[in-house]
Scaffold this active site. Structure first.
Site, PDB file in Angstrom:
ATOM      1  N   GLY A  22     -23.631   7.314 -39.304  1.00 37.30           N
ATOM      2  CA  GLY A  22     -22.236   7.735 -39.346  1.00 37.30           C
ATOM      3  C   GLY A  22     -21.456   7.525 -38.070  1.00 37.30           C
ATOM      4  O   GLY A  22     -20.280   7.875 -37.999  1.00 37.30           O
ATOM      5  N   GLY A  24     -20.755   4.598 -36.747  1.00 40.50           N
ATOM      6  CA  GLY A  24     -19.980   3.368 -36.818  1.00 40.50           C
ATOM      7  C   GLY A  24     -20.725   2.130 -36.365  1.00 40.50           C
ATOM      8  O   GLY A  24     -20.105   1.173 -35.893  1.00 40.50           O
ATOM      9  N   LYS A  25     -22.064   2.124 -36.527  1.00 41.35           N
ATOM     10  CA  LYS A  25     -22.842   0.940 -36.133  1.00 41.35           C
ATOM     11  C   LYS A  25     -22.400  -0.300 -36.912  1.00 41.35           C
ATOM     12  O   LYS A  25     -22.184  -1.366 -36.345  1.00 41.35           O
ATOM     13  CB  LYS A  25     -24.340   1.171 -36.385  1.00 41.35           C
ATOM     14  CG  LYS A  25     -25.016   2.162 -35.478  1.00 41.35           C
ATOM     15  CD  LYS A  25     -26.521   2.132 -35.637  1.00 41.35           C
ATOM     16  CE  LYS A  25     -26.980   2.497 -37.038  1.00 41.35           C
ATOM     17  NZ  LYS A  25     -26.739   3.905 -37.375  1.00 41.35           N
ATOM     18  N   THR A  26     -22.302  -0.147 -38.237  1.00 42.98           N
ATOM     19  CA  THR A  26     -21.995  -1.311 -39.072  1.00 42.98           C
ATOM     20  C   THR A  26     -20.599  -1.865 -38.785  1.00 42.98           C
ATOM     21  O   THR A  26     -20.418  -3.070 -38.635  1.00 42.98           O
ATOM     22  CB  THR A  26     -22.125  -0.950 -40.567  1.00 42.98           C
ATOM     23  OG1 THR A  26     -23.475  -0.573 -40.838  1.00 42.98           O
ATOM     24  CG2 THR A  26     -21.745  -2.116 -41.459  1.00 42.98           C
ATOM     25  N   SER A  27     -19.602  -0.990 -38.685  1.00 44.71           N
ATOM     26  CA  SER A  27     -18.239  -1.470 -38.418  1.00 44.71           C
ATOM     27  C   SER A  27     -18.155  -2.125 -37.042  1.00 44.71           C
ATOM     28  O   SER A  27     -17.482  -3.155 -36.864  1.00 44.71           O
ATOM     29  CB  SER A  27     -17.229  -0.323 -38.535  1.00 44.71           C
ATOM     30  OG  SER A  27     -17.554   0.744 -37.674  1.00 44.71           O
ATOM     31  N   ASP A  49     -29.991  -1.823 -42.567  1.00 44.02           N
ATOM     32  CA  ASP A  49     -29.680  -0.407 -42.759  1.00 44.02           C
ATOM     33  C   ASP A  49     -29.619  -0.108 -44.261  1.00 44.02           C
ATOM     34  O   ASP A  49     -28.833  -0.708 -44.978  1.00 44.02           O
ATOM     35  CB  ASP A  49     -28.340  -0.085 -42.105  1.00 44.02           C
ATOM     36  CG  ASP A  49     -28.020   1.402 -42.113  1.00 44.02           C
ATOM     37  OD1 ASP A  49     -28.699   2.151 -42.844  1.00 44.02           O
ATOM     38  OD2 ASP A  49     -27.099   1.807 -41.396  1.00 44.02           O
ATOM     39  N   THR A 508     -21.611   6.495 -44.567  1.00 45.86           N
ATOM     40  CA  THR A 508     -23.013   6.628 -44.177  1.00 45.86           C
ATOM     41  C   THR A 508     -23.572   8.024 -44.439  1.00 45.86           C
ATOM     42  O   THR A 508     -24.658   8.147 -45.015  1.00 45.86           O
ATOM     43  CB  THR A 508     -23.202   6.235 -42.696  1.00 45.86           C
ATOM     44  OG1 THR A 508     -22.771   4.881 -42.533  1.00 45.86           O
ATOM     45  CG2 THR A 508     -24.648   6.357 -42.284  1.00 45.86           C
TER      46      THR A 508
END
Length: 589
Positions: A22, A24-27, A49, A508
């Site tokens: 949550g 913000g790794k992916t963004s 992930d 997430t």
């Protein structure tokens, strides 16, 4: 306060992002990949992930085979499904033993291979080729991995015992040891992969955090753990930093100052890492143009309609959850969820609410005692409320000492080292803490017990399996205490026990909570309530940035309400921290 992160700061071919769910790794990974591709670099972005929403971000179907993004020249994306990889990996390990070992032993092996460690090792197995295959490496200027392996997994891969095949005599108890049993033929390949991770000229580790105390502490833990095994080229991105606030909006002002207070608590060791920031934005970070806007440092996009009325979709508040527990005469209540979603506060509020309805309540938590002391301050507690606090570190050390003492006579030096590292797994803490919870419950009579932070379904099944395994082979090395044996069936009884899953209205946390629910259902435990905590859409904020974020929450509130929860409640983001018994009563007004 901190310079803004720019893809120009990236100097190595391999980038690994890590951080709590949550943050913000992916963004961040997606925006970095787009920006590097826009600058003329050829980029491969890989996600391992389980909660990844890469397909939604780019609007294309993805598989483990890299695919070009039509709207971004030079960008290729791959989405590895670690759950599917783990399933295939699990069967490759267990298959040869199905006709050799008794059924109960095979069941134990299967459960050992069902935890988070197996998923992570299977994912590592998948992307090892990208790290070590020169032909693949020569195709791309940068390869970005959304989600890095933990230090625990990498330390396991470096231990010599990992390459000795399945340890058939390892019956010391419930553990995560099994996942490494399938790696015997890959020692050289894995050594090369670990070496590439540790090479300062090849790999950068990007720690992503929010300006939130629990996320910052997790980043500090990961940083230390990975430095220990040689991954020292690190940088920290503080994601979601509100740049300014509306003085006339209580929510906006409190939000801003709470973030700044959290940043003051960054540990000194983490301050040694190069730090950058990214802004808190009102828009959803899906779609290529929005990803590009992030590095233009736009915190809101002019075309975003932020004037739609805030809605909480007519969901009840926490008061309804408490009324339900009270009316059903529930004796045992678990609050569950990922770190940082507010489980402790929700558990405390539930306990206070039940006391106010005339019940005797015992609240126990794994947070340090000082946190509950702070939560209730010096208030004179209601005589019907008692509190205890379990220190996970103390319980884990006690559990590890017991296991090592029982096993030391039967293991050589290498085996003992392997067992010590095995006991560093997440399962160890869950089992140790569960046993401590069981002792608290066993001593409690004529009162409701509220337990903050509970073990996953995987851990409960491991406890069951280890007990059955011990009986099967007539050993005592996997003993489960009597108090834990009694508690296992009790928590599966819906007439006595209720589970409340706490989440945030974000992608997430909801996806991770959903996996937690699936895990619990495997162990025959069905959560009765989902509680959506800290919801901006349930506030009356008029701040443009926060109101835009509130709109983005609605998709996830709807998802929980319609597809995840039997019953769902919502708690607004509160501009005042509720400290003290009387303040906690505000949750049930």
């Amino acid at each position: 306060m901190y310079p803004s992160f720019s893809p120009n700061h990236v100097q190595t071919q391999f980038l690994f992002l890590t951080g709590k769910g949550g943050v913000g790794k992916t963004s961040t990974a997606c925006a970095t990949a787009v920006a590097l591709a826009d600058s003329g670099k050829k980029v491969l972005l890989i996600s391992t992930d389980p909660a990844s929403n890469l397909q939604d971000v780019f609007g294309i179907e993805l598989t483990s085979i890299p695919r070009a993004v039509p709207t971004v020249a030079n960008l290729y994306v791959s989405n590895i499904d670690p759950e599917a990889s783990a399933k295939a990996y699990r069967e490759s390990v267990i298959g040869p033993y199905r006709d050799i070992f008794p059924e109960v032993v095979v069941a134990t092996m299967e459960e050992q291979l069902s935890g988070a460690c197996t998923v992570e090792i299977a994912a590592f197995d998948e992307f090892t080729g990208f790290l070590t295959n020169r032909e693949i490496g020569n195709l791309y200027d940068h390869i970005i991995f959304d989600t890095a392996p933990t230090g625990h997994t990498l330390r396991l891969l470096q231990l010599p015992m990992a390459w000795n095949g399945f340890l058939e005599e390892s019956t010391h108890g419930a553990s995560c040891l099994g996942p490494l049993s399938g790696l015997v033929d890959k020692k050289e390949l894995y050594s090369s992969a670990v070496a590439a991770l540790s090479d300062l000229t090849k790999t950068t580790l990007i720690l992503v955090t929010r300006p939130d105390v629990s996320a910052i502490l997790e980043a500090d833990r990961a940083s230390k753990e990975l430095k220990e095994i040689g991954i020292k080229n690190q940088m920290l991105i503080i994601n979601g930093l509100l740049q300014h606030y509306n003085e006339e909006d209580e929510v906006s002002s409190a939000f801003y100052h709470r973030q700044r207070d959290a940043l003051k608590q960054i540990p000194e060791t983490l301050k040694e890492t190069t730090m950058y920031s990214l802004p808190y934005v009102s828009y959803s970070l899906t779609g290529v143009e929005n990803l590009r806007n992030l590095f233009k440092l736009y915190d809101e996009v002019p075309t975003t309609d932020v004037y739609m009325e805030n809605q909480s979709m007519n969901l009840p508040g926490l008061k309804e959850v408490i009324n339900d527990f009270s009316g059903n005469q529930t004796k045992l209540i678990f609050t569950m969820g990922k770190g940082g979603v507010g489980k402790t506060t929700v558990a405390s509020a539930i306990a206070v609410g039940l006391v106010e309805k005339g019940h005797r309540v015992h609240l126990t938590t794994t947070d340090p005692a000082a946190h509950l002391d702070y939560q209730f301050q010096s208030d004179h507690l209601n005589q019907n409320l008692t509190i205890s606090s379990i220190n996970p570190k103390v319980e884990v050390e006690k559990y590890k000492a017991e296991v090592l003492a029982k096993s030391s006579e039967n293991l050589d030096e290498a085996g003992f080292a392997y067992l010590k590292e095995d006991l560093e797994s997440p399962c160890t803490e869950e089992i140790a803490v569960f046993q401590a919870f069981a002792e608290v419950v066993a001593k409690s009579e004529n009162e409701i017990v509220v337990i903050d932070t509970a073990p996953t379904g995987h851990t409960l099944l491991l406890l069951d399996a280890s007990e059955s395994y011990s009986k099967e082979i007539e050993r005592s090395t996997g003993n489960v205490p009597e108090s834990a044996k009694k508690l296992l069936p009790q928590i599966r009884n819906p007439k006595e026990t209720a589970v409340a899953i706490v989440t945030l209205a974000e992608a997430t946390p909801v996806l991770e909570a959903s996996r937690l629910q699936d895990d619990l259902r495997r162990a025959s435990i069905n959560p009765q309530w989902w509680v959506i905590n800290q919801s901006l859409s349930a506030t009356n904020t008029n701040d443009h940035i926060l109101k835009g974020k509130a709109m983005a929450e609605k998709e996830w509130i709807q998802e929980v309400k319609d597809n995840k929860a039997e019953k769902c409640a919502i708690i607004p983001w509160l501009y005042e921290e509720k400290v003290g018994y009387d303040k906690l009563k505000d949750y049930i007004k």
